[in-house]
Design an enzyme around this catalytic site. Structure first.
Site, PDB file in Angstrom:
ATOM      1  N   LYS A  14     -47.562-163.837  23.966  1.00  0.00           N
ATOM      2  CA  LYS A  14     -47.807-162.741  24.184  1.00  0.00           C
ATOM      3  C   LYS A  14     -49.325-161.947  22.453  1.00  0.00           C
ATOM      4  CE  LYS A  14     -46.919-157.971  23.125  1.00  0.00           C
ATOM      5  NZ  LYS A  14     -45.369-157.250  22.364  1.00  0.00           N
ATOM      6  N   ASP A  28     -51.922-152.915  20.427  1.00  0.00           N
ATOM      7  CA  ASP A  28     -50.817-152.164  21.268  1.00  0.00           C
ATOM      8  C   ASP A  28     -51.239-150.674  20.654  1.00  0.00           C
ATOM      9  OD1 ASP A  28     -49.127-151.498  23.189  1.00  0.00           O
ATOM     10  OD2 ASP A  28     -47.550-152.122  22.014  1.00  0.00           O
ATOM     11  N   LYS A  60     -47.944-144.759  20.530  1.00  0.00           N
ATOM     12  CA  LYS A  60     -46.947-144.901  19.635  1.00  0.00           C
ATOM     13  C   LYS A  60     -47.480-143.906  18.538  1.00  0.00           C
ATOM     14  CE  LYS A  60     -46.556-150.219  19.725  1.00  0.00           C
ATOM     15  NZ  LYS A  60     -45.706-150.578  19.689  1.00  0.00           N
ATOM     16  N   ASP A 108     -50.050-157.239  17.610  1.00  0.00           N
ATOM     17  CA  ASP A 108     -49.332-157.526  18.585  1.00  0.00           C
ATOM     18  C   ASP A 108     -49.844-158.717  19.316  1.00  0.00           C
ATOM     19  OD1 ASP A 108     -46.532-156.737  19.583  1.00  0.00           O
ATOM     20  OD2 ASP A 108     -48.318-155.554  21.511  1.00  0.00           O
ATOM     21  N   ASP A 162     -44.610-148.713  26.320  1.00  0.00           N
ATOM     22  CA  ASP A 162     -45.610-149.716  25.073  1.00  0.00           C
ATOM     23  C   ASP A 162     -44.574-150.522  25.563  1.00  0.00           C
ATOM     24  OD1 ASP A 162     -46.135-149.496  22.864  1.00  0.00           O
ATOM     25  OD2 ASP A 162     -43.925-148.690  21.622  1.00  0.00           O
ATOM     26  N   GLU A 181     -45.044-153.561  26.635  1.00  0.00           N
ATOM     27  CA  GLU A 181     -45.758-153.966  27.703  1.00  0.00           C
ATOM     28  C   GLU A 181     -46.168-155.465  27.428  1.00  0.00           C
ATOM     29  OE1 GLU A 181     -47.688-155.273  24.028  1.00  0.00           O
ATOM     30  OE2 GLU A 181     -46.498-152.979  25.048  1.00  0.00           O
ATOM     31  N   ARG A 240     -43.161-157.478  27.792  1.00  0.00           N
ATOM     32  CA  ARG A 240     -43.104-159.256  28.843  1.00  0.00           C
ATOM     33  C   ARG A 240     -43.497-158.672  30.332  1.00  0.00           C
ATOM     34  NH1 ARG A 240     -37.801-154.532  27.672  1.00  0.00           N
ATOM     35  NH2 ARG A 240     -39.332-154.184  25.449  1.00  0.00           N
TER      36      ARG A 240
END
EC number: 3.4.11.1
Length: 497
Positions: A267, A272, A279, A290, A349, A351, A353
């Site tokens: 990933k 993010d 967030k 991230d 959020d 995201e 996956r």
């Protein structure tokens, strides 16, 4: 810093600093006894004064010890008679490294072979942890400091081993050096600011790696290709950002052409914000980490390239930036994935996956032996396991067991969580095949369940490294380099190296 292994008597080495272990209660092992004898009791005399209790990691520096060629002797406490655990062994090594860095000598010799480490029979496991700790302690990230760190005087460390264990110790140092190189690369990428490290930057890093290694093929899929392939979930994550998404494919052919490859999927969300599901502002700077899943895949590949492992390995880096804008994905949007399954995006959020699910489908074309995805996926994993252990799930017990074993051997542990069918029901959507979140309960598991729906064509495992990929706050803040040791150990085991 260079690490070498030699089999010579500690009393005969010429060095700036000789490191010798001393147990609690003034107990001397074979090496310390030999040094004490050569120095006509100088070590015993110091210990009798009570200057060193011998607890693990305690140190005492002696200058101009008679009868030795070493300029200094650093005594380090090795504890009681029983073997040290991994943690105590690493703390001892880190303590020694800390003292050596503050000295003026350019070299040091460590005579620590007398120390036993629990579960590390022979020389390999013990010296591997020792070498990794020493090399990791040498890491500095000061690229954006106007005043750089002072150059280290210490350039070389020699580890002493007996003749019977010399080959094992040398193999351990070779592997540790490659892992340390990979970890440093992973940490560098993770520590870069997000205005520098964006998807296109990571693509350039991959191309640079390909130019440096002839056996590595690199392909970068841009946003147009991502859309053409039907990766609706992947594309949706990056569509709110001015930085376009990239799917980076690195193909290493170290094994026979007929051998199926291992596939690592990382990933790579380079920043993010949470998107429209924004967030909280506090601590958002850490969302540059991230992309540490992708960074750890990069680092593992660096280790594999350095060791030239006889395996085939494909690395897929799913890179995007999750930003809010007029063009960003909205909560409630429905997208069609490369697999044909539709996803209702209830929370932008969640995201990671979304980029991973399409990449897992893309992985099918390589007909892999196994696929492992690595992601800073859920805050719920930090709640469940803290910052010491990575979460692990998978659809194949043998693969999961191999990763758990690799984590133990590398001292980079993971812990298995279930993927029971009951959890799948939390992902039901009235409007699409699947929702991208499963409610407040078991968030790490439902994220794994989501990914499992896109990984049915092969043996698959998922590592959630949200708690282990970086250290928050304080002087040690920064990317950790994990789980490069675990992943490299897994591949070493598969290669029989």
């Amino acid at each position: 810093m260079e690490l070498v292994v030699k089999s010579v008597a500690a009393v005969s080495v010429k060095t700036a600093t000789l490191v010798v272990p001393v147990g609690e209660g003034r107990k001397l092992g074979a090496t310390a006894k030999a040094v004490d004898l050569a120095s006509e009791g100088a070590i015993s005399a110091v210990l009798k004064r009570g200057d060193l209790a011998g607890k693990p990691g305690q140190t005492l520096l002696l200058h101009s010890v008679p009868g030795l060629k070493a300029e200094r002797v650093l005594l380090v406490g090795s504890g009681k008679d029983e073997a040290l655990g991994d943690r105590a062994w690493r703390k001892l090594a880190a303590s020694v490294a800390g003292v050596l860095k503050g000295l003026g000598g350019s070299d040091a010799v460590l005579a620590l072979d007398d120390i036993a480490v629990t579960g590390r029979d022979g020389h390999y496991g013990k010296y591997r942890l020792l070498a990794e700790t020493l090399l990791d302690s040498d890491y500095v990230f000061d690229r954006y400091k106007s005043q750089k760190a002072e150059p280290r005087a210490l350039k070389k460390i020699t580890l002493l081993a007996d003749k019977a264990g010399l080959a094992e110790a040398e193999r351990a140092v070779k592997h540790a050096s490659a892992i340390a190189t990979g970890m440093a690369f992973t940490r560098d990428l993770g520590n870069l600011p997000p205005n520098v490290c964006h998807p296109s930057f990571l693509a350039e890093q991959a191309k640079g790696l390909g130019k440096a290694h002839k056996g590595l093929k690199v392909e970068v899929l841009d946003e147009k290709k991502i859309k053409e392939l039907g990766m609706g979930a992947f594309y949706a994550v990056g569509q709110g950002s001015d930085q376009p998404p990239r799917l980076i494919v690195l193909n290493y052919q170290g094994g026979k052409k007929s051998e199926k490859p291992f596939v690592l999927v990382g990933k790579g969300i380079t920043f993010d914000t949470g998107g429209i599901s924004l967030k909280p502002g506090a601590g958002m700077d850490e969302m540059k980490y991230d992309m540490c899943g992708a960074a750890s895949v990069f680092g593992t590949l660096r280790a594999v390239l350095e060791l030239q492992l006889p395996i085939n390995l494909v690395c897929l880096l799913a890179c995007a930036e999750n930003m809010p804008s007029g063009g960003a994905t909205r909560p409630g949007d429905i997208v069609t994935t490369m697999s044909g399954q539709t996803v209702e995006i209830l929370n932008t959020d969640a995201e990671g996956r979304l980029v991973l699910c399409d990449t897992l489908t893309y992985a099918e074309r390589f007909k892999p032996q196994a696929v492992i995805d690595i992601a800073t996926l859920t805050g719920a994993c930090i709640v469940a396991l803290g910052s010491h252990t990575s979460g692990l799930m998978g659809n194949n017990d043998e693969l999961v067991g191999q990763l758990l074993d690799a984590g133990k051997r590398a001292d980079d542990r993971a812990w298995q969580l279930p993927l029971f069918d009951e959890y799948q029901e939390q992902l039901d959507s009235p409007f699409a095949d699947i929702a991208n979140i499963g409610g407040p309960k078991a968030g790490t598991i439902t994220a794994g369940c989501f990914l499992s729906r896109f990984a049915k064509a092969y043996n698959w495992a998922h590592l959630d490294i949200a708690g282990t990929a970086w250290i928050s706050g304080g002087k040690d803040k920064g990317a950790s380099g994990r789980p490069v040791p675990l992943l490299t150990q897994y591949l070493l085991d598969r290669a029989g190296a």
